[in-house]
Design an enzyme around this catalytic site. Structure first.
Site, PDB file in Angstrom:
ATOM      1  N   LYS A   1       0.828  -1.146   0.110  1.00 12.36           N
ATOM      2  CA  LYS A   1       0.064  -0.091  -0.035  1.00 12.36           C
ATOM      3  C   LYS A   1       0.833   1.226   0.070  1.00 12.36           C
ATOM      4  O   LYS A   1       2.050   1.435   0.234  1.00 12.36           O
ATOM      5  CB  LYS A   1      -1.008  -0.245   1.280  1.00 12.36           C
ATOM      6  CG  LYS A   1      -2.036  -1.267   1.396  1.00 12.36           C
ATOM      7  CD  LYS A   1      -2.890  -1.237   2.415  1.00 12.36           C
ATOM      8  CE  LYS A   1      -3.928  -2.154   2.380  1.00 12.36           C
ATOM      9  NZ  LYS A   1      -4.891  -2.043   3.522  1.00 12.36           N
TER      10      LYS A   1
ATOM     11  N   TYR B   1     -12.580  -3.556  -3.017  1.00 10.50           N
ATOM     12  CA  TYR B   1     -13.138  -3.257  -1.474  1.00 10.50           C
ATOM     13  C   TYR B   1     -14.546  -3.173  -1.539  1.00 10.50           C
ATOM     14  O   TYR B   1     -15.243  -2.376  -0.806  1.00 10.50           O
ATOM     15  CB  TYR B   1     -12.498  -1.988  -1.005  1.00 10.50           C
ATOM     16  CG  TYR B   1     -10.998  -2.249  -0.479  1.00 10.50           C
ATOM     17  CD1 TYR B   1     -10.673  -2.972   0.350  1.00 10.50           C
ATOM     18  CD2 TYR B   1     -10.147  -1.085  -0.864  1.00 10.50           C
ATOM     19  CE1 TYR B   1      -9.224  -3.275   0.597  1.00 10.50           C
ATOM     20  CE2 TYR B   1      -8.854  -1.270  -0.513  1.00 10.50           C
ATOM     21  CZ  TYR B   1      -8.361  -2.392   0.438  1.00 10.50           C
ATOM     22  OH  TYR B   1      -6.961  -2.468   0.798  1.00 10.50           O
TER      23      TYR B   1
ATOM     24  N   ASN C   1      -1.773   0.056   6.905  1.00 11.54           N
ATOM     25  CA  ASN C   1      -1.333  -1.113   7.545  1.00 11.54           C
ATOM     26  C   ASN C   1      -0.630  -1.981   6.667  1.00 11.54           C
ATOM     27  O   ASN C   1      -0.238  -3.189   6.721  1.00 11.54           O
ATOM     28  CB  ASN C   1      -2.452  -2.041   7.917  1.00 11.54           C
ATOM     29  CG  ASN C   1      -3.523  -2.321   6.888  1.00 11.54           C
ATOM     30  OD1 ASN C   1      -3.380  -2.042   5.677  1.00 11.54           O
ATOM     31  ND2 ASN C   1      -4.630  -2.886   7.433  1.00 11.54           N
TER      32      ASN C   1
ATOM     33  N   HIS D   1      -2.103  -5.442   1.594  1.00 14.32           N
ATOM     34  CA  HIS D   1      -3.111  -6.041   1.561  1.00 14.32           C
ATOM     35  C   HIS D   1      -2.463  -7.549   1.069  1.00 14.32           C
ATOM     36  O   HIS D   1      -1.557  -7.697   0.439  1.00 14.32           O
ATOM     37  CB  HIS D   1      -4.034  -5.651   0.338  1.00 14.32           C
ATOM     38  CG  HIS D   1      -5.009  -6.601  -0.095  1.00 14.32           C
ATOM     39  ND1 HIS D   1      -6.153  -6.711   0.652  1.00 14.32           N
ATOM     40  CD2 HIS D   1      -5.094  -7.558  -1.056  1.00 14.32           C
ATOM     41  CE1 HIS D   1      -6.873  -8.033  -0.191  1.00 14.32           C
ATOM     42  NE2 HIS D   1      -6.200  -8.307  -0.904  1.00 14.32           N
TER      43      HIS D   1
ATOM     44  N   GLU E   1      -8.582 -11.935  -6.960  1.00 17.35           N
ATOM     45  CA  GLU E   1      -7.958 -10.742  -7.029  1.00 17.35           C
ATOM     46  C   GLU E   1      -6.720 -10.780  -7.937  1.00 17.35           C
ATOM     47  O   GLU E   1      -6.359  -9.871  -8.436  1.00 17.35           O
ATOM     48  CB  GLU E   1      -7.527 -10.545  -5.662  1.00 17.35           C
ATOM     49  CG  GLU E   1      -8.583 -10.255  -4.548  1.00 17.35           C
ATOM     50  CD  GLU E   1      -8.182 -10.203  -3.023  1.00 17.35           C
ATOM     51  OE1 GLU E   1      -7.001 -10.716  -2.772  1.00 17.35           O
ATOM     52  OE2 GLU E   1      -9.107  -9.751  -2.457  1.00 17.35           O
TER      53      GLU E   1
HETATM   54  P1  ADP Z   1      -7.865  -6.715   5.783  1.00 14.82           P
HETATM   55  O1  ADP Z   1      -7.098  -5.883   4.908  1.00 14.82           O
HETATM   56  O2  ADP Z   1      -6.870  -6.982   7.043  1.00 14.82           O
HETATM   57  O3  ADP Z   1      -8.098  -7.955   5.259  1.00 14.82           O
HETATM   58  P2  ADP Z   1     -10.510  -5.650   5.455  1.00 14.82           P
HETATM   59  O4  ADP Z   1     -10.668  -6.449   4.344  1.00 14.82           O
HETATM   60  O5  ADP Z   1     -11.518  -5.611   6.677  1.00 14.82           O
HETATM   61  O6  ADP Z   1      -8.989  -5.797   6.214  1.00 14.82           O
HETATM   62  O7  ADP Z   1     -10.334  -4.018   5.326  1.00 14.82           O
HETATM   63  C1  ADP Z   1      -9.802  -3.532   4.091  1.00 14.82           C
HETATM   64  C2  ADP Z   1      -8.959  -2.457   4.348  1.00 14.82           C
HETATM   65  O8  ADP Z   1      -9.693  -1.373   4.558  1.00 14.82           O
HETATM   66  C3  ADP Z   1      -7.972  -2.444   5.729  1.00 14.82           C
HETATM   67  O9  ADP Z   1      -6.935  -3.341   5.126  1.00 14.82           O
HETATM   68  C4  ADP Z   1      -7.605  -1.185   5.935  1.00 14.82           C
HETATM   69  O10 ADP Z   1      -6.599  -0.482   5.055  1.00 14.82           O
HETATM   70  C5  ADP Z   1      -9.104  -0.507   5.634  1.00 14.82           C
HETATM   71  N1  ADP Z   1      -9.885  -0.597   7.108  1.00 14.82           N
HETATM   72  C6  ADP Z   1     -10.660  -1.908   7.445  1.00 14.82           C
HETATM   73  N2  ADP Z   1     -11.149  -1.219   8.593  1.00 14.82           N
HETATM   74  C7  ADP Z   1     -11.108   0.038   8.686  1.00 14.82           C
HETATM   75  C8  ADP Z   1     -11.479   1.172   9.589  1.00 14.82           C
HETATM   76  N3  ADP Z   1     -12.457   0.929  10.580  1.00 14.82           N
HETATM   77  N4  ADP Z   1     -11.170   2.298   9.281  1.00 14.82           N
HETATM   78  C9  ADP Z   1     -10.228   2.655   8.402  1.00 14.82           C
HETATM   79  N5  ADP Z   1      -9.801   1.939   7.495  1.00 14.82           N
HETATM   80  C10 ADP Z   1     -10.240   0.617   7.691  1.00 14.82           C
END
Ligand code: ADP
Length: 143
Positions: free
Chosen positions: A11, A51, A118, A121, A132
């Site tokens: 990212k 997303y 974070n 992905h 994907e």
């Molecule tokens: P992951 O990437 O850990 O599988 P998710 O699919 O739930 O997590 O969410 C996709 C992405 O959206 C996350 O990696 C993060 O960048 C963002 N995200 C998820 N939850 C939140 C939140 N509560 N606030 C802001 N960004 C979020």
């Protein structure tokens, strides 16, 4: 044990902090192999698809803006049980909850954007990985 391929996106927080090499080294040290890799600018349309499971959340516009801050690096990574093992290497979505030694624990945002910024992905299931990889790589780009 099964040989799988997963889709990883470095990212914009990883790209802008110069962390792509450091994090990629962790994947390679774990024994995983690069099968495809490229720099990409993500369109609104591609992000809406990728997303779709969070598209109705209030934080989605922030996530879309974040994912367009810089190009991202898309990686097709192969190995034994790579899908769950990479998710373990990453740690949970919220970098503040991620243990030291995990990628998100070591490099993710520890402030108010800890749930968003974070680093990577990674696909969360074989079905998601198949969808994907097709979304981010064209025919012939995974070798
Ligand atoms: P992951 O990437 O850990 O599988 P998710 O699919 O739930 O997590 O969410 C996709 C992405 O959206 C996350 O990696 C993060 O960048 C963002 N995200 C998820 N939850 C939140 C939140 N509560 N606030 C802001 N960004 C979020």
């Amino acid at each position: 044990m099964s040989t799988e391929t997963t889709l990883i996106l470095f990212k914009p927080d990883a790209v802008s902090q110069g962390l792509v090499g450091t994090v990629l080294a962790r994947y390679e040290k774990a024994g995983f192999k690069i099968r495809g890799m490229k720099l990409m600018e993500l369109s609104d349309e591609l992000l809406a698809e990728h997303y779709s499971h969070i598209a109705d959340k209030p934080f989605f516009p922030s996530v879309r803006g974040f994912m367009q801050e810089t190009p991202v690096v898309a990686l097709a990574l192969q190995g034994e049980n790579v899908i769950t093992r990479v998710r373990d290497l990453l740690g949970p979505t919220d970098s503040k909850e991620a243990a030291a030694g995990t990628i998100r624990g070591d490099f993710g945002d520890k402030g108010e954007d800890a749930k968003m910024r974070n680093i990577c992905h990674a696909s969360d299931s074989p079905e998601a990985a198949a969808d994907e990889l097709k979304r981010f790589f064209n025919e012939g780009e995974i070798i």
